[in-house]
Design an enzyme around this catalytic site. Structure first.
Site, PDB file in Angstrom:
ATOM      1  N   ASP A   1       0.971  -3.433  -0.781  1.00 36.43           N
ATOM      2  CA  ASP A   1       0.193  -3.541   0.450  1.00 36.43           C
ATOM      3  C   ASP A   1       1.047  -4.081   1.582  1.00 36.43           C
ATOM      4  O   ASP A   1       1.487  -5.232   1.544  1.00 36.43           O
ATOM      5  CB  ASP A   1      -1.013  -4.461   0.218  1.00 36.43           C
ATOM      6  CG  ASP A   1      -2.034  -3.818  -0.684  1.00 36.43           C
ATOM      7  OD1 ASP A   1      -2.533  -2.732  -0.332  1.00 36.43           O
ATOM      8  OD2 ASP A   1      -2.318  -4.380  -1.761  1.00 36.43           O
TER       9      ASP A   1
ATOM     10  N   ASP B   1      -9.466   1.671  -3.557  1.00 34.63           N
ATOM     11  CA  ASP B   1      -8.794   0.380  -3.430  1.00 34.63           C
ATOM     12  C   ASP B   1      -9.743  -0.681  -2.900  1.00 34.63           C
ATOM     13  O   ASP B   1     -10.273  -0.541  -1.801  1.00 34.63           O
ATOM     14  CB  ASP B   1      -7.612   0.583  -2.455  1.00 34.63           C
ATOM     15  CG  ASP B   1      -6.767  -0.660  -2.244  1.00 34.63           C
ATOM     16  OD1 ASP B   1      -6.982  -1.668  -2.940  1.00 34.63           O
ATOM     17  OD2 ASP B   1      -5.877  -0.596  -1.374  1.00 34.63           O
TER      18      ASP B   1
ATOM     19  N   MET C   1       1.158  -5.169   5.376  1.00 30.69           N
ATOM     20  CA  MET C   1       0.252  -5.565   6.474  1.00 30.69           C
ATOM     21  C   MET C   1       1.050  -6.193   7.607  1.00 30.69           C
ATOM     22  O   MET C   1       1.981  -6.957   7.365  1.00 30.69           O
ATOM     23  CB  MET C   1      -0.766  -6.586   5.958  1.00 30.69           C
ATOM     24  CG  MET C   1      -1.562  -6.124   4.762  1.00 30.69           C
ATOM     25  SD  MET C   1      -2.847  -7.305   4.335  1.00 30.69           S
ATOM     26  CE  MET C   1      -3.381  -6.653   2.735  1.00 30.69           C
TER      27      MET C   1
ATOM     28  N   HIS D   1       1.005   1.235   0.731  1.00 31.22           N
ATOM     29  CA  HIS D   1      -0.228   1.352   1.513  1.00 31.22           C
ATOM     30  C   HIS D   1       0.023   0.639   2.841  1.00 31.22           C
ATOM     31  O   HIS D   1       0.047  -0.587   2.892  1.00 31.22           O
ATOM     32  CB  HIS D   1      -1.372   0.704   0.704  1.00 31.22           C
ATOM     33  CG  HIS D   1      -2.667   0.590   1.440  1.00 31.22           C
ATOM     34  ND1 HIS D   1      -3.713  -0.186   0.970  1.00 31.22           N
ATOM     35  CD2 HIS D   1      -3.108   1.149   2.595  1.00 31.22           C
ATOM     36  CE1 HIS D   1      -4.733  -0.101   1.814  1.00 31.22           C
ATOM     37  NE2 HIS D   1      -4.382   0.693   2.808  1.00 31.22           N
TER      38      HIS D   1
ATOM     39  N   MET E   1      -0.869  -0.800   6.079  1.00 34.49           N
ATOM     40  CA  MET E   1      -1.949  -1.299   6.943  1.00 34.49           C
ATOM     41  C   MET E   1      -1.290  -1.839   8.197  1.00 34.49           C
ATOM     42  O   MET E   1      -1.246  -3.050   8.437  1.00 34.49           O
ATOM     43  CB  MET E   1      -2.753  -2.368   6.198  1.00 34.49           C
ATOM     44  CG  MET E   1      -3.669  -1.782   5.139  1.00 34.49           C
ATOM     45  SD  MET E   1      -4.159  -2.979   3.904  1.00 34.49           S
ATOM     46  CE  MET E   1      -2.761  -2.875   2.809  1.00 34.49           C
TER      47      MET E   1
ATOM     48  N   MET F   1     -10.986   3.159   0.995  1.00 33.13           N
ATOM     49  CA  MET F   1     -11.051   1.696   0.925  1.00 33.13           C
ATOM     50  C   MET F   1     -12.468   1.283   0.542  1.00 33.13           C
ATOM     51  O   MET F   1     -13.427   1.642   1.219  1.00 33.13           O
ATOM     52  CB  MET F   1     -10.685   1.062   2.275  1.00 33.13           C
ATOM     53  CG  MET F   1      -9.218   1.138   2.659  1.00 33.13           C
ATOM     54  SD  MET F   1      -8.070   0.495   1.433  1.00 33.13           S
ATOM     55  CE  MET F   1      -8.567  -1.222   1.297  1.00 33.13           C
TER      56      MET F   1
ATOM     57  N   SER G   1      -2.153  -3.809  -7.672  1.00 32.23           N
ATOM     58  CA  SER G   1      -1.709  -4.210  -6.334  1.00 32.23           C
ATOM     59  C   SER G   1      -1.019  -5.559  -6.455  1.00 32.23           C
ATOM     60  O   SER G   1      -1.636  -6.552  -6.872  1.00 32.23           O
ATOM     61  CB  SER G   1      -2.911  -4.328  -5.401  1.00 32.23           C
ATOM     62  OG  SER G   1      -2.571  -5.159  -4.312  1.00 32.23           O
TER      63      SER G   1
ATOM     64  N   HIS H   1       1.187  -0.485  -6.629  1.00 34.94           N
ATOM     65  CA  HIS H   1       0.611  -0.431  -5.277  1.00 34.94           C
ATOM     66  C   HIS H   1       1.121  -1.616  -4.453  1.00 34.94           C
ATOM     67  O   HIS H   1       0.961  -2.772  -4.837  1.00 34.94           O
ATOM     68  CB  HIS H   1      -0.914  -0.478  -5.413  1.00 34.94           C
ATOM     69  CG  HIS H   1      -1.669  -0.306  -4.141  1.00 34.94           C
ATOM     70  ND1 HIS H   1      -1.992   0.932  -3.608  1.00 34.94           N
ATOM     71  CD2 HIS H   1      -2.188  -1.215  -3.284  1.00 34.94           C
ATOM     72  CE1 HIS H   1      -2.685   0.777  -2.498  1.00 34.94           C
ATOM     73  NE2 HIS H   1      -2.805  -0.530  -2.265  1.00 34.94           N
TER      74      HIS H   1
HETATM   75  C1  DX5 Z   1      -6.711  -4.888   0.520  1.00 35.39           C
HETATM   76  C2  DX5 Z   1      -5.608  -4.195  -0.201  1.00 35.39           C
HETATM   77  C3  DX5 Z   1      -5.828  -4.049  -1.650  1.00 35.39           C
HETATM   78  C4  DX5 Z   1      -5.995  -5.345  -2.391  1.00 35.39           C
HETATM   79  C5  DX5 Z   1      -6.960  -5.087  -3.509  1.00 35.39           C
HETATM   80  O1  DX5 Z   1      -6.477  -4.792   1.875  1.00 35.39           O
HETATM   81  O2  DX5 Z   1      -5.388  -2.904   0.319  1.00 35.39           O
HETATM   82  O3  DX5 Z   1      -4.845  -3.242  -2.270  1.00 35.39           O
HETATM   83  O4  DX5 Z   1      -4.822  -5.871  -2.912  1.00 35.39           O
HETATM   84  O5  DX5 Z   1      -7.248  -6.276  -4.118  1.00 35.39           O
HETATM   85  P1  DX5 Z   1      -8.539  -6.448  -5.046  1.00 35.39           P
HETATM   86  O6  DX5 Z   1      -8.399  -5.496  -6.183  1.00 35.39           O
HETATM   87  O7  DX5 Z   1      -8.458  -7.877  -5.449  1.00 35.39           O
HETATM   88  O8  DX5 Z   1      -9.733  -6.141  -4.182  1.00 35.39           O
HETATM   89 ZN    ZN Z   2      -4.057  -1.523  -0.865  1.00 33.85          ZN
END
Ligand code: DX5
Ligand code: ZN
Length: 225
Positions: free
Chosen positions: A39, A179, A41, A70, A72, A141, A12, A37
């Site tokens: 993220d 994740d 947000m 991903h 969010m 998650m 990620s 990956h």
């Molecule tokens: C959290 C994200 C993850 C995050 C994971 O909301 O969806 O993808 O980057 O990070 P680690 O592996 O540090 O928990």
């Molecule tokens: Zn993620």
């Protein structure tokens, strides 16, 4: 339990140094990562804001790894297809964020990408009883979404195991992604439970050398590859 599943390591980039993103990604490619990956947000569905379409577009031009977006974000149906157009080969949306999940999943597939459903830690598997058949993968998650570097929630292991059973009982080919909080201490357990795509942020980019960290995670799953 070598059952022939393919295990993917999906760094990620949330925990990467964004000023050197190209180099960081090249390092994890050398370390054997097989998915990237990303993220996304929106500061609304989750209490943090990260990156969006332009970043996915640039990354798609600079890496050969498939991009896993991903989302969010609230109302993911408004944007999911645009992430495919930007170059994501996988796009996942939270079941908690979408009242029209079937429509959104179909729009992702129609645009040519794999469609994933994401469940927050407190969301029951019963929420996806119906929708699972329309998805290519389910993302469990194992932390509350929003931030990297949080602690793994142990109940996620049994959730993955139950999800695996649900998929097998229905004769589906849905893959399982996990994740949040994954590192060398728990990766074997989540893979043994049935996860196939393993996201790791801080365990890879928070370590001294992301190439070595990615390789070590890969090697920890070697008996399943
Ligand atoms: C959290 C994200 C993850 C995050 C994971 O909301 O969806 O993808 O980057 O990070 P680690 O592996 O540090 O928990
Ligand atoms: Zn993620």
């Amino acid at each position: 339990m070598a059952d022939g599943r393919t295990i993917d390591i999906a760094p990620s980039i949330l925990s990467a140094d964004f000023s050197r993103l190209g180099e960081e990604i090249a390092a994890v490619e050398r370390g054997g990562a097989t998915i990237l990956h990303v993220d996304v947000m929106d500061g609304h569905f989750v209490p943090n804001i990260t990156v969006g379409l332009p970043v996915v577009k640039s990354l798609a031009r600079s890496t050969h790894l498939p991009i896993d977006a991903h989302l969010m974000i609230s109302e993911p149906g408004r944007y999911a297809e645009q992430f495919v157009v930007a170059g994501a080969q996988m796009v996942s949306v939270h079941v908690e964020a979408d009242a029209h999940l079937h429509r959104t999943l179909m729009s992702i597939k129609r645009a040519g990408a794999q469609a994933g459903i994401v469940l927050n830690p407190a969301t029951s598997l019963s929420e996806i009883e119906e929708a699972i058949q329309f998805s290519d993968y389910v993302l469990v998650m194992s932390v509350n979404p929003g931030f990297g570097g949080q602690e793994f929630i142990p109940a996620s292991i049994s959730k993955v195991r139950r999800l695996r059973r649900m998929i097998d009982e229905r004769g589906l080919h849905t893959r399982i992604e996990i994740d949040g909080g994954i590192d060398r201490t728990n990766i074997e357990q989540v893979v043994a439970a049935g996860a196939e795509m393993i996201v790791a942020g801080s365990a890879i980019f928070g370590a001294g050398d992301p190439e070595v960290a990615a390789r070590q995670l890969r090697e920890a799953t070697v008996q399943w590859v």
